[in-house]
Write an enzyme that holds these catalytic residues in place. Structure first.
Site, PDB file in Angstrom:
ATOM      1  N   HIS A 238      39.336  33.379  43.455  1.00  0.00           N
ATOM      2  CA  HIS A 238      39.376  32.176  44.266  1.00  0.00           C
ATOM      3  C   HIS A 238      37.994  31.543  44.404  1.00  0.00           C
ATOM      4  O   HIS A 238      37.873  30.330  44.426  1.00  0.00           O
ATOM      5  CB  HIS A 238      39.999  32.389  45.635  1.00  0.00           C
ATOM      6  CG  HIS A 238      40.363  31.049  46.234  1.00  0.00           C
ATOM      7  ND1 HIS A 238      41.435  30.324  45.800  1.00  0.00           N
ATOM      8  CD2 HIS A 238      39.744  30.264  47.125  1.00  0.00           C
ATOM      9  CE1 HIS A 238      41.482  29.162  46.413  1.00  0.00           C
ATOM     10  NE2 HIS A 238      40.463  29.087  47.224  1.00  0.00           N
ATOM     11  N   TYR A 242      35.945  27.499  43.726  1.00  0.00           N
ATOM     12  CA  TYR A 242      34.918  26.721  44.437  1.00  0.00           C
ATOM     13  C   TYR A 242      33.656  26.578  43.597  1.00  0.00           C
ATOM     14  O   TYR A 242      32.920  25.605  43.737  1.00  0.00           O
ATOM     15  CB  TYR A 242      34.628  27.336  45.804  1.00  0.00           C
ATOM     16  CG  TYR A 242      35.799  27.101  46.720  1.00  0.00           C
ATOM     17  CD1 TYR A 242      36.071  25.811  47.180  1.00  0.00           C
ATOM     18  CD2 TYR A 242      36.676  28.113  47.058  1.00  0.00           C
ATOM     19  CE1 TYR A 242      37.175  25.552  47.951  1.00  0.00           C
ATOM     20  CE2 TYR A 242      37.785  27.860  47.843  1.00  0.00           C
ATOM     21  CZ  TYR A 242      38.028  26.572  48.281  1.00  0.00           C
ATOM     22  OH  TYR A 242      39.128  26.304  49.028  1.00  0.00           O
ATOM     23  N   HIS A 389      49.576  22.172  41.207  1.00  0.00           N
ATOM     24  CA  HIS A 389      48.470  22.152  42.172  1.00  0.00           C
ATOM     25  C   HIS A 389      47.118  22.218  41.474  1.00  0.00           C
ATOM     26  O   HIS A 389      46.239  21.409  41.715  1.00  0.00           O
ATOM     27  CB  HIS A 389      48.618  23.308  43.159  1.00  0.00           C
ATOM     28  CG  HIS A 389      47.390  23.542  43.983  1.00  0.00           C
ATOM     29  ND1 HIS A 389      47.015  22.695  44.998  1.00  0.00           N
ATOM     30  CD2 HIS A 389      46.426  24.493  43.929  1.00  0.00           C
ATOM     31  CE1 HIS A 389      45.892  23.118  45.538  1.00  0.00           C
ATOM     32  NE2 HIS A 389      45.508  24.208  44.898  1.00  0.00           N
ATOM     33  N   PHE A 390      46.960  23.192  40.570  1.00  0.00           N
ATOM     34  CA  PHE A 390      45.596  23.322  40.025  1.00  0.00           C
ATOM     35  C   PHE A 390      45.295  22.303  38.924  1.00  0.00           C
ATOM     36  O   PHE A 390      44.142  22.153  38.540  1.00  0.00           O
ATOM     37  CB  PHE A 390      45.222  24.762  39.654  1.00  0.00           C
ATOM     38  CG  PHE A 390      46.015  25.431  38.566  1.00  0.00           C
ATOM     39  CD1 PHE A 390      45.938  25.000  37.267  1.00  0.00           C
ATOM     40  CD2 PHE A 390      46.794  26.546  38.854  1.00  0.00           C
ATOM     41  CE1 PHE A 390      46.646  25.633  36.277  1.00  0.00           C
ATOM     42  CE2 PHE A 390      47.515  27.187  37.858  1.00  0.00           C
ATOM     43  CZ  PHE A 390      47.442  26.727  36.560  1.00  0.00           C
ATOM     44  N   HIS A 391      46.320  21.586  38.465  1.00  0.00           N
ATOM     45  CA  HIS A 391      45.987  20.455  37.589  1.00  0.00           C
ATOM     46  C   HIS A 391      45.484  19.263  38.411  1.00  0.00           C
ATOM     47  O   HIS A 391      44.850  18.366  37.858  1.00  0.00           O
ATOM     48  CB  HIS A 391      47.168  20.082  36.694  1.00  0.00           C
ATOM     49  CG  HIS A 391      47.255  20.960  35.479  1.00  0.00           C
ATOM     50  ND1 HIS A 391      47.886  22.177  35.488  1.00  0.00           N
ATOM     51  CD2 HIS A 391      46.729  20.810  34.225  1.00  0.00           C
ATOM     52  CE1 HIS A 391      47.768  22.738  34.280  1.00  0.00           C
ATOM     53  NE2 HIS A 391      47.064  21.942  33.509  1.00  0.00           N
ATOM     54  N   ARG A 452      56.328  29.556  36.246  1.00  0.00           N
ATOM     55  CA  ARG A 452      55.161  29.259  35.439  1.00  0.00           C
ATOM     56  C   ARG A 452      55.035  30.340  34.367  1.00  0.00           C
ATOM     57  O   ARG A 452      55.794  31.308  34.367  1.00  0.00           O
ATOM     58  CB  ARG A 452      53.899  29.215  36.323  1.00  0.00           C
ATOM     59  CG  ARG A 452      53.555  30.548  36.946  1.00  0.00           C
ATOM     60  CD  ARG A 452      52.389  30.475  37.917  1.00  0.00           C
ATOM     61  NE  ARG A 452      51.124  30.283  37.235  1.00  0.00           N
ATOM     62  CZ  ARG A 452      49.936  30.571  37.779  1.00  0.00           C
ATOM     63  NH1 ARG A 452      49.877  31.060  39.012  1.00  0.00           N
ATOM     64  NH2 ARG A 452      48.815  30.372  37.126  1.00  0.00           N
ATOM     65  N   ARG A 453      54.079  30.185  33.469  1.00  0.00           N
ATOM     66  CA  ARG A 453      53.781  31.196  32.450  1.00  0.00           C
ATOM     67  C   ARG A 453      55.027  31.648  31.691  1.00  0.00           C
ATOM     68  O   ARG A 453      55.227  32.829  31.444  1.00  0.00           O
ATOM     69  CB  ARG A 453      53.107  32.414  33.099  1.00  0.00           C
ATOM     70  CG  ARG A 453      51.747  32.061  33.646  1.00  0.00           C
ATOM     71  CD  ARG A 453      51.070  33.212  34.306  1.00  0.00           C
ATOM     72  NE  ARG A 453      49.642  32.963  34.369  1.00  0.00           N
ATOM     73  CZ  ARG A 453      48.781  33.698  35.034  1.00  0.00           C
ATOM     74  NH1 ARG A 453      49.196  34.747  35.695  1.00  0.00           N
ATOM     75  NH2 ARG A 453      47.507  33.408  35.042  1.00  0.00           N
TER      76      ARG A 453
END
Lengths: 586, 67
Positions: A238, A242, A389-391, A452-453
């Protein structure tokens, strides 16, 4: 004093000021772009395969492609760009070069060698002539096992980034000797606090690789504790989020206000934000493991609490950055409650790219809050929602900010004017539109449980049932979005290549960053006490991780029960798979 | 203060100092963002919870890792 130093740097590009450093930064940027080009193209292959629009790879090879996409974009693209930006930030804001340029080249080359080892290891999954395998995805924890070269490559890359951090600290120490009474300039402060939490969080992944995964891959130890390697990965996993986000934040704090025509609203608030990230980035990793058995819910609750506190610096950033943009807009003649938005320089691709990236990050804030909530996370965990989300975060807030920043930085480090501002403006808009289609559809498909995956999420005798729309419509949006993103990527790379061959070197802007409305003199000196904040960060990590790690080792053993590794690249007999599924599902 | 901070902009038509600047537009935008968040949280109830069983943190024993 300030005025005279100002005049010495007026209308001078970074290349004029620091020619030696500019070469390293240019090399780091191009390493980053190459990773972006390959990783981005593989993203298109996956999107078309999953949505069944175009399938030309073997389903088993999907995981090789997915691993390359994740590693090249989440690790290589982001971190190479980061080291370039941070080297620029430290040297520009301290107004001095690095202490020893050979050391700077050394860490850059180390990172390149690491990347090549990792890339070739992954490539072995699809090229028979290369005897390696690394279909372990970007998260690379056990029981998936990679060839030793993959882990060695990762170690070289991470150690290279540690040395880069040491380089920035050395430069700052040298500056501090000459300027003992001055506050740390904001860009350097940002680079140093980010480096400190990078050191703290990468200890986990170093431990995981050097003590467990590499010896296991080499056959020195027979087995590992998968939950331990998972937890050590997420201890780093995580904070790395950042780590790649902080250069984007730096751009929003020190470039966006200037591009808007104003000043940074508050230097002290920016310092508080980066201190909060130093404190809170690491003791939150267990929020990626809400569904992992073997970690007590109490520890997960502590991780959730820390995560919710992390919303604070992001909301502070939303206020400070938007207030700085508003300041610029009003100085440019903007008026009214919201009419000032029209006075912003929307025709400037650097500004527009960063502003749209920030807007997407606000949307990502919402899906991030859903992910962070322990009970709601259960509903979207491991679904395509998370990918959506992470895209928005790394795929847009970070990637689009970096691409927009490149339109300013590449002319700075090459001394050549940007080839086409119109193409650049079209590119950042197209990326925004493409990601709106793709990410929105991914989020929605996660809500009805699409995993996913998964290479081919189509099942016999089962249909997904979206509450609104159809699966076909969602797949079409993903495929369309992926195509638009790939076109935008090609436009970006074309502009970068043609800029490098551009003969025009006139009217380049000077190498400057935003001034402040409220400067460091308005903040308490304790904010610059890096030792204090590092000590508190270490204590928080000890509080957040000692008991969970002790509990995991206690119940599963340091080297775990006898676990054999899985090598996905090797063909598996379907009958054997069925048999092993029956073993665990009576 | 570092040497390389931007002091002036060519498109600038007026100078607004720290004391006279009131970021009211920012307050409105942040207010709109919070309103969207609240509406999405309400919407989430209909998307996820209606028709699904409750998803809750377990009993005390599981919280402290004893069960």
């Amino acid at each position: 004093m300030e005025v005279t130093r100002m005049s010495s740097t007026a209308s001078r590009t970074y290349l004029d000021q620091f020619p030696a450093e500019a070469k390293v930064i240019k090399a780091a940027f191009w390493s980053s772009f190459m990773a972006l080009a390959i990783g981005g193209l593989l993203g298109l292959v996956q999107a078309l395969h999953r949505t069944d629009v175009l399938r030309f790879i073997d389903p088993a090879d999907y995981y090789t492609v997915l691993t390359a996409h994740g590693v090249l974009l989440a690790i290589t693209f982001t971190i190479f760009f980061l080291v370039g930006i941070f080297t620029w930030a430290v040297t520009t804001s301290l107004d001095r070069g690095v202490v020893d340029i050979r050391f700077t080249w050394a860490w850059y080359i180390m990172m390149v060698v690491g990347t090549i080892l990792v890339g070739v290891s992954i490539l072995g999954g699809v090229v028979d002539a290369i005897p390696t395998y690394a279909d372990v995805l970007f998260t690379f924890y056990a029981p998936l096992q990679a060839h030793p070269a993959f882990y060695v490559g990762l170690v070289l890359f991470v150690v290279g980034s540690w040395l880069a951090g040491a380089d920035w600290f050395r430069t700052w120490w040298a500056w501090r000797k000459e300027n003992p009474d001055e506050r740390i300039p904001l860009p350097t402060f940002m680079a140093l606090t980010t480096t400190l939490f990078w050191y703290l969080c990468t200890l986990g992944v170093a431990l995981s690789i050097l003590v467990f995964l590499l010896p296991w891959s080499l056959g020195i130890v027979d087995s590992v504790n998968p939950l331990l390697t998972r937890t050590l990965f997420w201890y780093f996993g995580h904070a790395v989020v950042y780590f790649w986000l902080m250069p984007a934040y730096m751009m929003w704090y020190i470039m966006l206000p200037k591009l808007s025509g104003g000043k940074l609203f508050s230097d002290p608030l920016a310092r508080v934000v980066f201190v909060l990230f130093l404190l809170l980035s690491t003791p939150v990793g267990i929020h990626h493991q809400y569904l992992d058995p073997g970690i007590a819910e109490g520890y997960k609750f502590i991780a959730m609490t820390n995560t919710m506190f992390l919303l604070l610096p992001s909301l502070l950033t939303a206020f400070t950055v938007v207030a700085s943009m508003e300041h610029g807009a009003r100085q440019r003649g903007g008026t009214g409650y919201l009419g000032w938005l029209k006075a912003l320089p929307w025709r400037d691709p650097v500004f527009t790219g960063m502003a749209l990236a920030g807007l997407m990050f606000a949307a990502a804030g919402f899906s991030g809050m859903i992910n962070a909530g322990m009970n709601i996370n259960y509903l979207v965990h491991n679904s395509w929602w998370v990918v959506g989300h992470f895209h928005l975060t790394v795929g847009t807030a970070v990637a689009l900010t970096f691409m927009a920043a490149a339109y300013w930085f590449i002319p700075q480090v090459t001394g050549k004017a940007l080839w086409s501002r119109q193409l650049a403006l079209g590119q950042v808009l197209l990326w925004f539109v493409g990601m709106t289609f793709m990410s929105n559809a991914m989020h929605r498909s996660g809500l009805f449980g699409m995993p996913r995956r998964t290479a081919e999420p189509q099942y016999q005798g089962f249909n997904f049932e979206p509450a609104v729309g159809t699966v076909g419509e969602i797949n079409a949006q993903v495929a369309l979005g992926a195509v638009l993103l790939t076109v935008a990527l090609a436009m970006f790379l074309l502009n970068m290549v043609l800029t490098s061959f551009n003969d025009d070197s006139d009217s380049l802007p000077a190498n400057t960053y935003a001034g402040t409305l409220s400067g460091p003199e308005d903040s308490p000196a304790v904010l610059d006490n890096l030792k204090l904040w590092t000590a508190i960060a270490v204590v928080l990590v000890i509080v957040g991780y000692t008991l969970p790690l002790a509990s995991i080792v206690d119940s599963g053993g340091l080297f775990g029960p006898d676990i054999s590794g899985f090598q996905l690249a090797i063909e598996t007999d379907p009958a054997l798979v069925l048999e092993s599924v029956r073993e665990v599902m009576p | 203060m570092a040497s390389a901070t931007e002091q002036s902009e060519t498109d600038q038509v007026r100078e607004i100092g720290h004391e006279e600047y009131d970021p009211i537009g920012t307050a409105i935008l942040i207010g709109i963002y919070f309103l969207i968040l609240v509406l999405l949280w309400l919407f989430m109830y209909f998307v996820e919870f209606l028709g699904n069983g409750p998803t809750v943190v377990g009993a005390l024993l599981t919280v402290v890792g004893l069960a």
